[in-house]
Design an enzyme around this catalytic site. Structure first.
Site, PDB file in Angstrom:
ATOM      1  CB  SER A   1     -13.327 -13.357   0.626  1.00 55.55           C
ATOM      2  OG  SER A   1     -11.987 -13.055   0.983  1.00 55.55           O
TER       3      SER A   1
ATOM      4  CG  ASP B   1      -8.505 -16.865  -1.600  1.00 55.96           C
ATOM      5  OD1 ASP B   1      -8.462 -17.466  -0.507  1.00 55.96           O
ATOM      6  OD2 ASP B   1      -8.965 -15.716  -1.713  1.00 55.96           O
TER       7      ASP B   1
ATOM      8  CG  ASP C   1       1.359 -19.227   1.814  1.00 54.63           C
ATOM      9  OD1 ASP C   1       1.310 -18.030   1.463  1.00 54.63           O
ATOM     10  OD2 ASP C   1       1.911 -19.609   2.871  1.00 54.63           O
TER      11      ASP C   1
ATOM     12  CE1 TYR D   1      -3.825  -4.263   5.333  1.00 51.76           C
ATOM     13  CE2 TYR D   1      -4.227  -1.967   5.919  1.00 51.76           C
ATOM     14  CZ  TYR D   1      -4.478  -3.063   5.102  1.00 51.76           C
ATOM     15  OH  TYR D   1      -5.349  -2.951   4.055  1.00 51.76           O
TER      16      TYR D   1
ATOM     17  CE  LYS E   1      -2.565  -4.043   1.979  1.00 50.42           C
ATOM     18  NZ  LYS E   1      -2.779  -4.905   0.787  1.00 50.42           N
TER      19      LYS E   1
END
Length: 247
Positions: free
Chosen positions: A15, A36, A54, A155, A159
């Site tokens: 996706s 994925d 995973d 998050y 990152k």
């Protein structure tokens, strides 16, 4: 590195940005191995392998890479797009952010990317050099690594880890002729954003300098293409955000 005929491992290829990258690299003549958890609906011809695994689980990733090597004979490109972005505050009316939730984000976005890139690098090191390079690794960071919003502590930390690993990885792997870069995308028009309320979408778009729209997944894939093909890009994190600076 030329893309035609090369083998690319792409995580998160089911996706969003990963899917756009898969379509683009395939159109340019690459063979693909897609990692994925949601592999349903992915094309599967002789040049595309799909693995519902995973990326944080070491053994299944190692087994998948071994199979890619057996079927395709090499790995030249690794693009890590897999990730999750749950919004949870450090402290809310429900109490502190559960440590397990924080751990899940770090594990998926940072450790999962490291797991795949390190195992791909092991195989790249055995490639015959093409103009002194044997492989290219591209990880996906985010502008949240620099300007995280409320609810993005986990998050943003994950990152920022991708940003932080880029230069040392490039330095370490240079002796094998492997380049390492990262892309820090802004807000892109993926499935997740398409389900956002119109008011939220409009507010975000107004913060983008130019063009005042969300990024197109193809634009991310085109930057992946350039990073692969430009041999002098190494150890770099490139923002792709239309000039957006989150506040």
């Amino acid at each position: 590195m030329q893309i035609q005929g090369k083998v690319a491992v792409v995580t998160g290829g089911g996706s969003g940005l990963g899917k756009a990258t898969c379509y683009h690299l395939s159109a340019l003549g690459a063979k693909l191995a897609i990692f994925d958890l949601n592999s349903s609906g992915l094309s599967s011809d002789s040049n595309i392998l799909s693995y519902a695994i995973d990326i944080t689980d070491e053994q299944p990733v190692a087994m998948a890479i071994e199979e890619v090597m057996n079927l395709f004979g090499a790995i030249h490109i690794c693009v890590n797009c897999a990730g999750i972005a749950p919004a949870e505050k450090i402290l809310s009316s429900h109490g502190p952010l559960p440590l397990a939730h924080f751990h899940e984000v770090i594990n998926t976005n940072l450790i999962g990317s490291f797991n795949v890139m390190s195992k791909c690098a092991e195989q790249m090191a055995h490639n015959a050099p093409e103009h002194d390079e044997r492989g290219v690794i591209i990880n996906t960071a985010s502008i949240a690594a620099y300007e995280g919003q409320k609810g993005q502590a986990a998050y943003s930390a994950s990152k920022a880890g991708i940003v932080g690993i880029t230069l040392p990885a490039a330095r370490e792997l240079s002796e094998y002729g492997i380049r390492v870069n990262a892309i820090a995308p802004g807000v892109f028009d993926t499935e997740m954003m398409q389900h956002m309320p119109d008011k939220v979408r409009h507010t975000l778009q107004q913060q983008i300098e130019h063009p005042k729209r969300f990024g197109e997944p193809l634009e991310f894939a085109q930057l992946v293409e350039h990073l692969i093909q430009n041999p002098y890009l190494n150890g770099e994190v490139i923002r792709l955000d239309g000039g957006l600076r989150m506040s």
